[in-house]
Design an enzyme around this catalytic site. Structure first.
Site, PDB file in Angstrom:
ATOM      1  N   HIS A 234      89.333  57.216  84.392  1.00 58.87           N
ATOM      2  CA  HIS A 234      88.227  57.440  83.439  1.00 58.87           C
ATOM      3  C   HIS A 234      87.208  56.937  85.573  1.00 58.87           C
ATOM      4  O   HIS A 234      86.766  56.671  85.431  1.00 58.87           O
ATOM      5  CB  HIS A 234      88.293  56.064  82.667  1.00 58.87           C
ATOM      6  CG  HIS A 234      87.428  56.042  81.500  1.00 58.87           C
ATOM      7  ND1 HIS A 234      86.834  55.564  81.074  1.00 58.87           N
ATOM      8  CD2 HIS A 234      87.105  56.938  80.807  1.00 58.87           C
ATOM      9  CE1 HIS A 234      86.082  55.587  80.287  1.00 58.87           C
ATOM     10  NE2 HIS A 234      86.684  57.239  79.885  1.00 58.87           N
TER      11      HIS A 234
ATOM     12  N   HIS B  22      86.256  44.598  81.848  1.00 61.41           N
ATOM     13  CA  HIS B  22      87.327  45.552  81.698  1.00 61.41           C
ATOM     14  C   HIS B  22      88.184  45.568  81.082  1.00 61.41           C
ATOM     15  O   HIS B  22      88.180  45.537  79.789  1.00 61.41           O
ATOM     16  CB  HIS B  22      86.978  46.032  83.503  1.00 61.41           C
ATOM     17  CG  HIS B  22      88.045  47.256  84.413  1.00 61.41           C
ATOM     18  ND1 HIS B  22      88.335  48.127  83.397  1.00 61.41           N
ATOM     19  CD2 HIS B  22      87.958  47.508  85.710  1.00 61.41           C
ATOM     20  CE1 HIS B  22      87.777  48.748  84.317  1.00 61.41           C
ATOM     21  NE2 HIS B  22      88.030  48.710  85.137  1.00 61.41           N
TER      22      HIS B  22
ATOM     23  N   GLY C 156      85.922  44.938  72.966  1.00 62.58           N
ATOM     24  CA  GLY C 156      86.009  45.979  72.731  1.00 62.58           C
ATOM     25  C   GLY C 156      84.727  46.844  72.356  1.00 62.58           C
ATOM     26  O   GLY C 156      84.788  48.134  71.757  1.00 62.58           O
ATOM     27  N   PHE C 157      83.544  46.380  72.691  1.00 64.96           N
ATOM     28  CA  PHE C 157      81.979  47.458  72.345  1.00 64.96           C
ATOM     29  C   PHE C 157      80.972  48.017  73.210  1.00 64.96           C
ATOM     30  O   PHE C 157      81.402  47.048  74.063  1.00 64.96           O
ATOM     31  CB  PHE C 157      81.021  46.923  71.315  1.00 64.96           C
ATOM     32  CG  PHE C 157      82.006  47.191  69.373  1.00 64.96           C
ATOM     33  CD1 PHE C 157      82.000  48.064  68.843  1.00 64.96           C
ATOM     34  CD2 PHE C 157      83.116  45.656  69.088  1.00 64.96           C
ATOM     35  CE1 PHE C 157      82.673  48.197  67.589  1.00 64.96           C
ATOM     36  CE2 PHE C 157      83.497  45.884  67.778  1.00 64.96           C
ATOM     37  CZ  PHE C 157      83.563  46.876  67.064  1.00 64.96           C
TER      38      PHE C 157
ATOM     39  N   HIS D 232      79.753  51.190  76.035  1.00 68.55           N
ATOM     40  CA  HIS D 232      80.709  51.620  77.296  1.00 68.55           C
ATOM     41  C   HIS D 232      79.170  51.534  78.247  1.00 68.55           C
ATOM     42  O   HIS D 232      78.217  52.214  78.180  1.00 68.55           O
ATOM     43  CB  HIS D 232      80.913  53.084  76.860  1.00 68.55           C
ATOM     44  CG  HIS D 232      82.239  53.145  78.329  1.00 68.55           C
ATOM     45  ND1 HIS D 232      81.364  54.328  79.520  1.00 68.55           N
ATOM     46  CD2 HIS D 232      83.639  52.605  78.362  1.00 68.55           C
ATOM     47  CE1 HIS D 232      83.164  53.928  80.008  1.00 68.55           C
ATOM     48  NE2 HIS D 232      83.844  53.187  79.410  1.00 68.55           N
TER      49      HIS D 232
ATOM     50  N   ARG E 186      88.132  58.472  73.647  1.00 62.34           N
ATOM     51  CA  ARG E 186      89.151  57.622  73.313  1.00 62.34           C
ATOM     52  C   ARG E 186      89.613  56.878  72.015  1.00 62.34           C
ATOM     53  O   ARG E 186      90.917  57.401  70.905  1.00 62.34           O
ATOM     54  CB  ARG E 186      89.564  57.224  74.464  1.00 62.34           C
ATOM     55  CG  ARG E 186      89.874  57.929  75.688  1.00 62.34           C
ATOM     56  CD  ARG E 186      89.495  56.908  76.759  1.00 62.34           C
ATOM     57  NE  ARG E 186      88.484  55.858  76.266  1.00 62.34           N
ATOM     58  CZ  ARG E 186      87.713  55.002  77.512  1.00 62.34           C
ATOM     59  NH1 ARG E 186      89.225  54.583  79.013  1.00 62.34           N
ATOM     60  NH2 ARG E 186      86.929  54.199  77.644  1.00 62.34           N
TER      61      ARG E 186
ATOM     62  N   ASP F   7      89.775  49.998  73.707  1.00 60.70           N
ATOM     63  CA  ASP F   7      89.881  48.094  74.022  1.00 60.70           C
ATOM     64  C   ASP F   7      90.540  48.547  72.432  1.00 60.70           C
ATOM     65  O   ASP F   7      90.712  47.161  72.318  1.00 60.70           O
ATOM     66  CB  ASP F   7      89.283  47.808  74.486  1.00 60.70           C
ATOM     67  CG  ASP F   7      89.670  47.827  76.106  1.00 60.70           C
ATOM     68  OD1 ASP F   7      90.659  48.287  76.366  1.00 60.70           O
ATOM     69  OD2 ASP F   7      88.689  47.466  77.050  1.00 60.70           O
TER      70      ASP F   7
ATOM     71  N   ARG G 267      80.654  52.685 102.386  1.00 67.60           N
ATOM     72  CA  ARG G 267      80.137  50.525 103.087  1.00 67.60           C
ATOM     73  C   ARG G 267      78.937  51.318 102.170  1.00 67.60           C
ATOM     74  O   ARG G 267      77.849  51.190 103.594  1.00 67.60           O
ATOM     75  CB  ARG G 267      80.526  50.507 104.299  1.00 67.60           C
ATOM     76  CG  ARG G 267      79.881  49.333 105.058  1.00 67.60           C
ATOM     77  CD  ARG G 267      78.185  49.101 105.030  1.00 67.60           C
ATOM     78  NE  ARG G 267      78.968  47.455 105.725  1.00 67.60           N
ATOM     79  CZ  ARG G 267      76.854  46.738 105.267  1.00 67.60           C
ATOM     80  NH1 ARG G 267      76.184  47.943 104.466  1.00 67.60           N
ATOM     81  NH2 ARG G 267      76.520  45.989 106.199  1.00 67.60           N
TER      82      ARG G 267
HETATM   83  N1  COA Z   1      78.822  43.250  72.337  1.00 63.45           N
HETATM   84  C1  COA Z   1      77.108  43.137  71.778  1.00 63.45           C
HETATM   85  N2  COA Z   1      76.309  43.324  73.401  1.00 63.45           N
HETATM   86  C2  COA Z   1      76.520  44.446  73.569  1.00 63.45           C
HETATM   87  C3  COA Z   1      77.461  45.106  74.215  1.00 63.45           C
HETATM   88  C4  COA Z   1      78.725  43.847  72.943  1.00 63.45           C
HETATM   89  N3  COA Z   1      80.073  44.718  73.360  1.00 63.45           N
HETATM   90  N4  COA Z   1      77.601  46.192  74.724  1.00 63.45           N
HETATM   91  C5  COA Z   1      76.947  45.814  74.860  1.00 63.45           C
HETATM   92  N5  COA Z   1      75.841  45.168  74.881  1.00 63.45           N
HETATM   93  C6  COA Z   1      73.700  45.393  74.353  1.00 63.45           C
HETATM   94  C7  COA Z   1      74.118  44.047  75.967  1.00 63.45           C
HETATM   95  O1  COA Z   1      73.897  42.872  75.847  1.00 63.45           O
HETATM   96  C8  COA Z   1      72.289  45.101  76.079  1.00 63.45           C
HETATM   97  O2  COA Z   1      71.255  44.363  75.083  1.00 63.45           O
HETATM   98  P1  COA Z   1      69.854  44.223  75.743  1.00 63.45           P
HETATM   99  O3  COA Z   1      69.678  45.556  76.199  1.00 63.45           O
HETATM  100  O4  COA Z   1      69.683  43.584  74.422  1.00 63.45           O
HETATM  101  O5  COA Z   1      70.114  42.983  76.934  1.00 63.45           O
HETATM  102  C9  COA Z   1      73.148  46.489  75.499  1.00 63.45           C
HETATM  103  O6  COA Z   1      74.394  45.934  74.392  1.00 63.45           O
HETATM  104  C10 COA Z   1      72.863  47.311  77.371  1.00 63.45           C
HETATM  105  O7  COA Z   1      74.281  47.263  77.787  1.00 63.45           O
HETATM  106  P2  COA Z   1      74.563  46.755  79.140  1.00 63.45           P
HETATM  107  O8  COA Z   1      75.306  44.907  78.851  1.00 63.45           O
HETATM  108  O9  COA Z   1      73.659  47.399  80.210  1.00 63.45           O
HETATM  109  O10 COA Z   1      75.659  47.800  79.270  1.00 63.45           O
HETATM  110  P3  COA Z   1      76.290  48.144  80.658  1.00 63.45           P
HETATM  111  O11 COA Z   1      77.139  49.441  81.160  1.00 63.45           O
HETATM  112  O12 COA Z   1      76.181  46.874  81.838  1.00 63.45           O
HETATM  113  O13 COA Z   1      78.184  47.191  80.341  1.00 63.45           O
HETATM  114  C11 COA Z   1      80.069  47.088  79.322  1.00 63.45           C
HETATM  115  C12 COA Z   1      79.159  48.291  79.407  1.00 63.45           C
HETATM  116  C13 COA Z   1      81.009  47.625  78.444  1.00 63.45           C
HETATM  117  C14 COA Z   1      80.931  46.161  80.670  1.00 63.45           C
HETATM  118  C15 COA Z   1      79.551  46.117  77.939  1.00 63.45           C
HETATM  119  O14 COA Z   1      79.195  47.442  76.557  1.00 63.45           O
HETATM  120  C16 COA Z   1      80.581  45.059  77.549  1.00 63.45           C
HETATM  121  O15 COA Z   1      81.147  43.976  78.167  1.00 63.45           O
HETATM  122  N6  COA Z   1      81.725  44.944  76.864  1.00 63.45           N
HETATM  123  C17 COA Z   1      82.520  44.677  76.074  1.00 63.45           C
HETATM  124  C18 COA Z   1      83.501  44.129  76.908  1.00 63.45           C
HETATM  125  C19 COA Z   1      84.402  45.632  76.778  1.00 63.45           C
HETATM  126  O16 COA Z   1      84.801  45.400  75.855  1.00 63.45           O
HETATM  127  N7  COA Z   1      84.340  45.858  77.670  1.00 63.45           N
HETATM  128  C20 COA Z   1      85.783  47.541  77.899  1.00 63.45           C
HETATM  129  C21 COA Z   1      84.194  47.774  78.507  1.00 63.45           C
HETATM  130  S1  COA Z   1      86.241  50.128  78.602  1.00 63.45           S
END
Ligand code: COA
Length: 376
Positions: A187, A222, A258-259, A261, A270, A312, A356
């Site tokens: 990925h 992650h 699980g939500f 990206h 996927r 996931d 770096r």
């Molecule tokens: N549940 C609830 N809210 C979520 C969310 C989730 N799983 N994922 C994102 N959001 C919200 C954030 O709180 C944020 O809201 P805000 O703008 O009001 O603060 C907005 O959506 C944008 O998310 P952001 O945190 O900027 O996304 P990111 O790119 O930094 O993080 C992830 C991406 C994947 C880490 C994040 O979506 C997450 O933590 N998901 C849950 C963990 C997960 O499933 N990881 C596997 C990735 S494949």
């Protein structure tokens, strides 16, 4: 680039790769130019591994040679087995994998004489072995033969299932596990791959870069998300309870695992692919509870947050129907991702410059040193 919510290197192009594209055409994913939909439907995990590691789809001969090399590398050094036996039964399997890979490096260090692609085959052979040797040993199952007669022809998915349950998978169950490995294999510059590339960029060895990757993948934002998803799904008895629970969690500002990206904005390509397998397995088992709970949570997340499931989410249901214990979900992700990590480590080595970056300083202006008796 700033810290806090606008940080995380979002939208930063941190290097070049010819291995995969993520979200290039909206929501697409390709490995070496092949669309993930085609790979998930047609490729075995070993074919996908060859594609990632060697750059092209293997011929029959190439695939047989690679598979034989990997299956011939499933025995572990006696000293490593002793180390595994010393690890507490309460260890997280991700810690066991990380320690096991790190220890393997001491028994079989990478030298200039090694072909790193042989180390790739070694890790694909050894990681399921060391993980499941420890798992069965701590369960009172004795000292598992990790390469028993008759396993030579088994690919990674079938071998894993045999070692775990003493009974193989077949048909849709095996196909679902195989597809999940293909989907997890690569990925682009995700956190663990980038971390592994950073380690490789210092001219460190393959094992150290893989250990870095495992440590980075462990976190719940992650790879660890797939375990957290299972905990979420098991928490609710039915879809109505799940809807009320998720709405309440969102109101408290909690993340639903699980939500979402970082790169995909509308859907994770996927997710639909693994969801089909989750649905098939749920129907075949006659137990649709988790699947119905999951579909309701998916609908609630779309309605409330416009968020979509990532890989996931439905993988957790697939693994549950295959009777894979939850603590082994993320380690399975590791076994699949070894292929992507090593492809990236090798790519980093071909045009290396130490990674770096610089930081924007937010600390105090220069201060004058004070002797201890003058400090307040
Ligand atoms: N549940 C609830 N809210 C979520 C969310 C989730 N799983 N994922 C994102 N959001 C919200 C954030 O709180 C944020 O809201 P805000 O703008 O009001 O603060 C907005 O959506 C944008 O998310 P952001 O945190 O900027 O996304 P990111 O790119 O930094 O993080 C992830 C991406 C994947 C880490 C994040 O979506 C997450 O933590 N998901 C849950 C963990 C997960 O499933 N990881 C596997 C990735 S494949």
């Amino acid at each position: 680039m700033k810290g806090g919510r606008s940080g995380g290197m979002a939208d930063v192009i941190a290097g070049e790769t010819a291995i995969s594209t993520v979200g290039k055409e909206g929501n697409g994913l390709t490995y070496r130019g092949y669309r993930i939909e085609q790979l998930a439907e047609h490729a075995s995990f070993e074919e996908c591994a060859c594609l990632l590691l060697y750059g092209t789809l293997p011929s029959d001969n190439q695939l047989s040679r690679f598979s034989a090399s990997m299956t011939g590398k499933r025995q572990l050094p006696a000293g490593l087995l002793t180390i595994l036996e010393q690890l507490p039964a309460s260890s997280h399997p991700m810690d066991v994998l990380r320690t096991g890979v790190s220890a393997l490096a001491s028994f079989e260090p990478e030298t200039d004489a090694n072909d790193p692609l042989d180390i790739a085959a070694r890790l694909l052979g050894a990681c399921p072995s060391l993980l499941l040797y420890w798992w069965r040993y701590r369960d009172g199952g004795g000292r598992l033969d990790t390469a028993p007669p008759g396993h030579e022809g088994l690919g990674v998915a079938a071998h894993f299932a045999e070692l775990l349950h003493d009974g193989g998978l077949a048909g849709e169950a095996l196909r679902a596990l195989e597809a999940s490995l293909v989907l997890y294999a690569e990925h682009e510059f995700n956190a663990s791959t980038f971390a592994a590339r950073i380690t490789a960029s210092t001219r460190s060895d393959v094992y150290s870069a893989i250990t870095t990757g495992i440590g980075t993948l462990r976190g719940p934002l992650h790879g660890g998300a797939n375990e957290a998803v299972m905990e979420l799904l098991e928490h609710y008895q039915d879809p109505d309870e799940a809807e009320a629970g998720v709405v309440a969690q969102l109101a408290e500002g909690k993340l639903i695992m699980g939500f979402g990206h970082r790169v995909y904005k509308v859907r994770d390509p996927r997710s639909d692919l693994i969801k089909r397998h989750a649905c098939e397995l749920a129907k075949a088992s006659g137990d649709l509870r988790s699947f119905a709970v999951a579909e309701r949570i998916e609908a609630v997340m779309r309605r409330e947050k416009r968020l979509f499931p990532n890989l996931d989410f439905y993988s957790a249901i697939v693994y549950r129907h295959l009777n894979i214990p939850t603590p082994l979900f993320t380690p399975l992700f590791v076994i699949a991702r070894l292929t992507g990590w090593i492809a990236h480590i090798l790519e980093q080595r071909t045009a290396n410059r130490i990674i770096r970056p610089s930081a924007a300083y937010t600390g105090p202006e220069p201060l004058l040193w004070k002797p201890r008796n003058e400090r307040i």
